[in-house]
Design an enzyme around this catalytic site. Structure first.
Site, PDB file in Angstrom:
ATOM      1  N   SER A 133       0.828  -1.209   0.000  1.00  0.00           N
ATOM      2  CA  SER A 133       0.000   0.000   0.000  1.00  0.00           C
ATOM      3  C   SER A 133       0.864   1.262   0.000  1.00  0.00           C
ATOM      4  O   SER A 133       1.579   1.515  -0.964  1.00  0.00           O
ATOM      5  CB  SER A 133      -0.950  -0.033   1.198  1.00  0.00           C
ATOM      6  OG  SER A 133      -1.936   0.966   1.091  1.00  0.00           O
ATOM      7  N   HIS A 176      -8.498   1.468   0.703  1.00  0.00           N
ATOM      8  CA  HIS A 176      -8.770   0.440  -0.306  1.00  0.00           C
ATOM      9  C   HIS A 176     -10.248   0.063  -0.358  1.00  0.00           C
ATOM     10  O   HIS A 176     -10.593  -1.082  -0.645  1.00  0.00           O
ATOM     11  CB  HIS A 176      -7.922  -0.812  -0.048  1.00  0.00           C
ATOM     12  CG  HIS A 176      -6.451  -0.570  -0.048  1.00  0.00           C
ATOM     13  ND1 HIS A 176      -5.726  -0.337  -1.186  1.00  0.00           N
ATOM     14  CD2 HIS A 176      -5.561  -0.493   0.983  1.00  0.00           C
ATOM     15  CE1 HIS A 176      -4.453  -0.136  -0.875  1.00  0.00           C
ATOM     16  NE2 HIS A 176      -4.327  -0.212   0.431  1.00  0.00           N
TER      17      HIS A 176
END
Length: 227
Positions: free
Chosen positions: A101, A208
């Site tokens: 990420s 996300h």
């Protein structure tokens, strides 16, 4: 004879940089105090923002560090500066770099693909945009689902508009993200249908997930302006 002063590449070695949720009080401080190379890299990024990254990274509390506008620049700074300390001090480089990420941004700086100072500014703004999106959409959360089949987890999430599968971390670890009420209802459904275990991630927003779509537009707009 011309000497080759390039660092030694560690064949088949990957440096992986962490994402949000891995931040903690004092992260990297031992390296900062022991390695001048790490300290130089850290201080150069500290000067790139109005925020005091030294104070945030080494002295801030857990709650403050969990905020996206704080977690993102401090993780990038600590990760990149530690990386520079390792490669400079030991005269080695990995064959590959990667990240989870937010760690993708740190990997970009480590690979020399983007300016560290530019990216620490970008992720700082990115964190602010994410916080703004959550204020509009409502609070969210992320939950690690352990010991459950990923497809089973995905099937439950498909029945909702406010929860998404965020990450497939492994064969038996799936992370879901979305509204607090939605994630809790998915958890209850999985608890009744499976033997799954759960761990709430210490992050400041529902990353996300569909809640984070608005920041993408804002970040693209900032990118166009900055260029």
């Amino acid at each position: 004879m011309i000497q080759d002063n390039r660092p030694t590449t560690l064949a088949d070695t990957v440096f992986i940089f962490p994402g949000q949720g891995s931040q903690q009080h004092g992260m990297g401080k031992a390296f900062y105090e022991a390695w001048p190379e790490m300290r130089t890299a850290f201080d150069s990024l500290d000067g790139a923002l109005d925020s005091d990254l030294y104070e945030l990274c080494f002295r801030a509390g857990t709650r403050e560090l969990a905020q996206p506008r704080t977690a993102q620049p401090t993780l990038l700074t600590a990760g990149y500066a530690t990386y520079r300390g390792v490669v400079s001090r030991f005269d080695v480089e990995p064959a590959f770099v990667a990240g989870h990420s937010l760690g993708h941004f740190t990997a970009l700086t480590a690979a020399g693909m983007a300016s560290p100072a530019d990216l620490v500014d970008v992720v700082h703004r990115r964190g602010k945009f994410m916080e703004r999106a959550e204020q509009v959409a409502g609070p969210g959360m992320m939950l690690a689902v352990l010991l459950a089949d990923p497809e089973t987890v995905a099937d439950v999430c498909r029945n909702r508009d406010d929860v998404n599968v965020a990450l497939y971390n492994g064969p038996k670890q799936t992370v879901i993200s979305g509204s607090i009420s939605g994630v809790k209802e998915v958890r209850a459904t999985l608890s009744n249908a499976t033997t799954a275990r759960f761990r709430e991630l210490q992050v400041g927003a529902a990353f996300h997930s569909s809640i984070m779509h608005p920041p993408l537009t804002l970040l693209r707009g900032f990118s166009k302006i900055s260029h």
